[in-house]
Design a protein around this motif. Structure first.
Motif, mmCIF file in Angstrom:
data_model
loop_
_atom_site.group_PDB
_atom_site.id
_atom_site.type_symbol
_atom_site.label_atom_id
_atom_site.label_comp_id
_atom_site.label_asym_id
_atom_site.label_seq_id
_atom_site.Cartn_x
_atom_site.Cartn_y
_atom_site.Cartn_z
ATOM 1 N N ALA A 472 0.827 -1.205 0.000
ATOM 2 C CA ALA A 472 0.000 0.000 0.000
ATOM 3 C C ALA A 472 0.858 1.251 0.000
ATOM 4 O O ALA A 472 2.015 1.246 0.430
ATOM 5 C CB ALA A 472 -0.921 0.004 1.222
ATOM 6 N N GLU A 473 0.250 2.326 -0.501
ATOM 7 C CA GLU A 473 0.809 3.667 -0.340
ATOM 8 C C GLU A 473 0.096 4.307 0.842
ATOM 9 O O GLU A 473 -1.125 4.255 0.940
ATOM 10 C CB GLU A 473 0.580 4.495 -1.601
ATOM 11 C CG GLU A 473 1.003 5.955 -1.468
ATOM 12 C CD GLU A 473 0.664 6.785 -2.695
ATOM 13 O OE1 GLU A 473 -0.053 7.807 -2.549
ATOM 14 O OE2 GLU A 473 1.115 6.403 -3.808
ATOM 15 N N VAL A 474 0.861 4.909 1.731
ATOM 16 C CA VAL A 474 0.279 5.553 2.909
ATOM 17 C C VAL A 474 0.683 7.017 2.914
ATOM 18 O O VAL A 474 1.873 7.347 2.776
ATOM 19 C CB VAL A 474 0.741 4.862 4.203
ATOM 20 C CG1 VAL A 474 0.212 5.606 5.426
ATOM 21 C CG2 VAL A 474 0.259 3.412 4.234
ATOM 22 N N ARG A 475 -0.321 7.872 3.055
ATOM 23 C CA ARG A 475 -0.095 9.312 3.093
ATOM 24 C C ARG A 475 -0.272 9.797 4.527
ATOM 25 O O ARG A 475 -1.360 9.696 5.100
ATOM 26 C CB ARG A 475 -1.075 10.026 2.149
ATOM 27 C CG ARG A 475 -0.902 9.580 0.707
ATOM 28 C CD ARG A 475 -2.041 10.039 -0.184
ATOM 29 N NE ARG A 475 -1.873 9.566 -1.556
ATOM 30 C CZ ARG A 475 -2.782 9.727 -2.526
ATOM 31 N NH1 ARG A 475 -3.938 10.339 -2.257
ATOM 32 N NH2 ARG A 475 -2.540 9.264 -3.746
ATOM 33 N N ARG A 503 3.367 13.488 4.030
ATOM 34 C CA ARG A 503 4.506 12.655 3.636
ATOM 35 C C ARG A 503 3.960 11.358 3.043
ATOM 36 O O ARG A 503 3.078 10.727 3.632
ATOM 37 C CB ARG A 503 5.412 12.341 4.834
ATOM 38 C CG ARG A 503 6.168 13.563 5.352
ATOM 39 C CD ARG A 503 7.133 13.207 6.470
ATOM 40 N NE ARG A 503 6.458 12.773 7.689
ATOM 41 C CZ ARG A 503 6.588 11.588 8.239
ATOM 42 N NH1 ARG A 503 7.368 10.663 7.674
ATOM 43 N NH2 ARG A 503 5.940 11.290 9.347
ATOM 44 N N VAL A 504 4.454 10.992 1.895
ATOM 45 C CA VAL A 504 3.969 9.797 1.209
ATOM 46 C C VAL A 504 4.974 8.662 1.391
ATOM 47 O O VAL A 504 6.169 8.828 1.114
ATOM 48 C CB VAL A 504 3.748 10.079 -0.292
ATOM 49 C CG1 VAL A 504 3.259 8.823 -1.002
ATOM 50 C CG2 VAL A 504 2.747 11.220 -0.476
ATOM 51 N N VAL A 505 4.479 7.529 1.883
ATOM 52 C CA VAL A 505 5.326 6.365 2.134
ATOM 53 C C VAL A 505 4.872 5.231 1.208
ATOM 54 O O VAL A 505 3.701 4.832 1.229
ATOM 55 C CB VAL A 505 5.241 5.912 3.608
ATOM 56 C CG1 VAL A 505 6.203 4.756 3.867
ATOM 57 C CG2 VAL A 505 5.532 7.083 4.542
ATOM 58 N N PRO A 542 -4.316 -0.504 -2.291
ATOM 59 C CA PRO A 542 -4.938 0.528 -1.445
ATOM 60 C C PRO A 542 -4.018 1.721 -1.209
ATOM 61 O O PRO A 542 -2.799 1.607 -1.166
ATOM 62 C CB PRO A 542 -5.223 -0.221 -0.145
ATOM 63 C CG PRO A 542 -4.249 -1.352 -0.122
ATOM 64 C CD PRO A 542 -4.052 -1.752 -1.556
ATOM 65 N N VAL A 543 -4.647 2.886 -1.082
ATOM 66 C CA VAL A 543 -3.973 4.110 -0.661
ATOM 67 C C VAL A 543 -4.637 4.545 0.635
ATOM 68 O O VAL A 543 -5.859 4.698 0.686
ATOM 69 C CB VAL A 543 -4.097 5.228 -1.722
ATOM 70 C CG1 VAL A 543 -3.493 6.528 -1.203
ATOM 71 C CG2 VAL A 543 -3.415 4.800 -3.017
ATOM 72 N N LEU A 544 -3.841 4.711 1.673
ATOM 73 C CA LEU A 544 -4.383 5.080 2.986
ATOM 74 C C LEU A 544 -4.023 6.520 3.334
ATOM 75 O O LEU A 544 -2.915 6.981 3.028
ATOM 76 C CB LEU A 544 -3.837 4.160 4.079
ATOM 77 C CG LEU A 544 -4.024 2.653 3.929
ATOM 78 C CD1 LEU A 544 -3.591 1.952 5.217
ATOM 79 C CD2 LEU A 544 -5.448 2.298 3.567
ATOM 80 N N ASN A 545 -4.964 7.201 3.951
ATOM 81 C CA ASN A 545 -4.712 8.524 4.519
ATOM 82 C C ASN A 545 -4.678 8.402 6.031
ATOM 83 O O ASN A 545 -5.592 7.822 6.626
ATOM 84 C CB ASN A 545 -5.829 9.503 4.146
ATOM 85 C CG ASN A 545 -5.903 9.748 2.657
ATOM 86 O OD1 ASN A 545 -4.903 9.712 1.961
ATOM 87 N ND2 ASN A 545 -7.107 10.009 2.166
ATOM 88 N N ARG A 546 -3.633 8.950 6.631
ATOM 89 C CA ARG A 546 -3.629 8.980 8.093
ATOM 90 C C ARG A 546 -4.523 10.111 8.565
ATOM 91 O O ARG A 546 -4.304 11.278 8.227
ATOM 92 C CB ARG A 546 -2.215 9.171 8.652
ATOM 93 C CG ARG A 546 -2.203 9.117 10.194
ATOM 94 C CD ARG A 546 -0.804 9.191 10.773
ATOM 95 N NE ARG A 546 -0.200 10.495 10.559
ATOM 96 C CZ ARG A 546 1.063 10.783 10.855
ATOM 97 N NH1 ARG A 546 1.846 9.845 11.344
ATOM 98 N NH2 ARG A 546 1.545 11.997 10.636
ATOM 99 N N THR A 547 -5.523 9.756 9.329
ATOM 100 C CA THR A 547 -6.444 10.744 9.887
ATOM 101 C C THR A 547 -5.773 11.504 11.022
ATOM 102 O O THR A 547 -5.771 12.730 11.052
ATOM 103 C CB THR A 547 -7.720 10.065 10.405
ATOM 104 O OG1 THR A 547 -8.272 9.263 9.362
ATOM 105 C CG2 THR A 547 -8.731 11.081 10.874
#
Length: 565
Positions: A472-475, A503-505, A542-547
């Motif tokens: 996954a990509e996590v933002r 920051r994109v991981v 999936p691409v996740l956004n940290r809330t």
């Protein structure tokens, strides 16, 4: 959240007390009718959420009605896109309007009211330039000067005003002004503008109009026409209230609304200006109004902030008559509080480090049961696949373990959450000395993560099976600005943008159960933070956004800085 829950949670405030007294005293027949009047020239932000909660909340609490009314009197900046977004955001917050109106619904009625004022000798067409009008109005120390066109006859004013409507003149040639008092102590009462020429296509009326009413004239008429009782607005309109009352009293309308002002929401590390937020969008500092870094409600929705947290926060901060900056940590607490209540739990590794369990069979897999919510059994459980090779968080390993280090290090034993106990025996590095693999052994008697002989194992790590993991990509999102007041003094707010607000991981690893989580759904990655699935996600990618993080890292940083650390 129900109306009763909102009322019980929020302390009493002067608006609630005022309306309660009006209802008890039979004012307006004991009726309560409010309105939420956004201008469709941008997306709603967290500041608007406070007004929404007050307007809709008070109507619901007292068994009244609330209108949604779009104040579309400035076609230059208004778009259908904004109208649709405003509707979505209000519904997302959990509110429903009783009627929907537009200021443009009343353009003909407003024009008739203006003609009435002219006939009554209370309005005139001024042919000065806007600069001359501004100069003639004076200031707090300097009285106003009558316009040389103030004494035009009623017939001449009616003729000019009709020709303004017909499009005979260009913008700036004439305006319609109220004839009140150029010596008035309140500058808003010094013959304010009622209409200006604006040859601009309107998103609803097209090219039917060449003149448009000013907000201070249109707004009280809209309230009166809709028979609003309590016109609740932000404190910036306090000095405009005498003009609001003058318009209602001098125009042929039946409603008698009353304006009451409250302090707007100013939130730390945030901007509450639609104009400046639009500037961020247009200049490319963010990716649009729904960018998760934005304080817009659409941005917050995309970031995974629950609407219940916003409503709860707005109720808790109360309603006051003085402006001030609200500590953003109060908002972040409401977000964490709500997500802790409702977010299912999963595991993911943002910076994966491979861990091989040497005494686990190479061709075998098994599954462990894990709860979806540790405090609510109704959420059920999910299956965690487990095998010889797993991923752990790189930050959970130290080659040289500091004092009180309870995570992985050579020779240390830790618990893999819900799975087992493992001990690190060997560390594999590459040519540059970078750790690339940990070789460990597990205690087969510790299945489920229990200590078979009661020995104490203080460290517990999250993990993901390498064979079954989703990539996954996590933002990682954070506060948009580095300063609590990004425009303090003469500062350009853009100079205080937080370079680490996103920051994109890449290459993060998630447990497979997350493949079934829908776009927009929120959850907790254990030990890391709260996240949601972004619309940019593709099937299997999936691409996740940290809330938000699990803890307030800013508080720790600010405490350290205050000590000079």
């Amino acid at each position: 959240m129900s109306t009763s829950e909102r009322s019980e949670e929020g302390a009493s405030n002067f608006i609630r007390e005022m309306i309660a007294a009006d209802v008890e005293g039979g004012k307006w027949g004991g009726r309560v009718h409010t309105r939420f009047p956004p201008e469709p020239n941008g997306y709603l932000h967290i500041g608007h959420a406070k007004a929404i909660c007050i307007d809709f909340g008070m109507a619901a609490e007292f068994g009244g009605k609330c209108n949604l009314r779009f104040d579309d009197t400035n076609p230059i900046a208004e778009e259908v896109e904004y109208v649709d977004a405003i509707r979505r955001d209000i519904e997302w917050l959990g509110f429903t309007w009783d009627n929907e109106f537009f200021a443009s619904d009343y353009f003909e009625r407003m024009y008739e009211c203006a003609v009435h004022l002219i006939r009554e000798g209370k309005a005139y067409v001024d042919s000065q330039t806007l600069e001359q009008i501004r100069e003639g109005r004076g200031n707090f120390y300097k009285p106003g000067v009558d316009s040389p066109f103030r004494t035009r006859s009623v017939d001449e004013n009616l003729d000019l005003f009709a020709r303004m409507r017909a499009g005979e003149f260009e913008a700036g040639e004439h305006v319609l002004r109220a004839k009140i008092d150029m010596q008035h102590g309140n500058l808003n009462m010094r013959d304010p503008l009622l209409y200006r020429i604006l040859k601009q296509t309107h998103h609803r009326t097209g090219d039917a109009w060449n003149i448009y009413p000013m907000y201070d004239y249109a707004h009280p008429l809209e309230d009166a026409i809709e028979d609003i009782t309590h016109s609740l607005c932000s404190l910036e309109f306090q000095d405009h209230r005498p003009l609001y009352d003058w318009v209602v009293e001098n125009c042929p309308v039946e409603g008698q609304p009353e304006q009451t002002e409250f302090a707007r929401l100013n939130l730390g590390y945030t901007l509450m200006s639609k104009r400046k937020l639009l500037q961020l969008v247009n200049e490319g500092h963010v990716d649009g109004w729904d960018d998760p870094r934005m304080p817009s409600l659409s941005g917050m929705r995309r970031r995974g902030i629950p609407p219940e947290a916003i409503v709860r926060f707005c109720e808790r901060i109360g309603v006051s008559k003085r402006d001030g900056i609200v500590d953003i940590s109060l908002f972040e607490h409401a977000i964490r509080e709500r997500l802790n209540e409702v977010a299912p739990r999963y595991m993911g590794v943002l910076n994966p480090l491979e861990l091989v369990i040497e005494n686990y069979p190479e061709d075998e897999d098994e599954e462990f049961d894990a709860p979806l919510h540790p405090e609510d059994a109704a959420y059920g459980t999910r299956k965690l696949p487990f095998g010889r090779v797993i991923y752990v968080e790189r930050d959970d390993f130290r080659m040289q373990a500091p004092r009180k280090w309870h995570r992985l290090a050579p020779g240390k034993e830790v618990r893999l959450r819900y799975a087992c106990l493992v001990t690190c025996n060997e560390v594999v590095t590459d040519e540059s000395g970078e750790v690339v693999q940990l070789r460990c052994t597990w205690d087969p008697e510790s299945r489920g993560g229990t200590s078979p002989d009661g020995r104490k194992v203080r460290g517990t790590l999250h993990w993901v099976s390498a064979k079954h993991a989703l990539s996954a990509e996590v933002r990682l999102y954070d506060r948009l600005f580095t300063k609590e007041n990004p425009q303090e003094g003469d500062a350009d707010f853009r100079d205080n943008l937080n370079p680490d607000a996103r920051r994109v991981v890449q290459g993060c690893k998630l447990e497979p159960a997350l493949a079934s989580v829908e776009v927009g759904a929120g959850f907790q990655l254990e030990r890391i933070g709260y996240f949601c699935v972004d619309p940019d996600s593709a099937e299997g990618e999936p691409v996740l956004n940290r809330t938000i993080t699990l803890r307030d890292s800013w508080a720790k940083l600010e405490k350290k800085l205050s000590k000079g650390g």
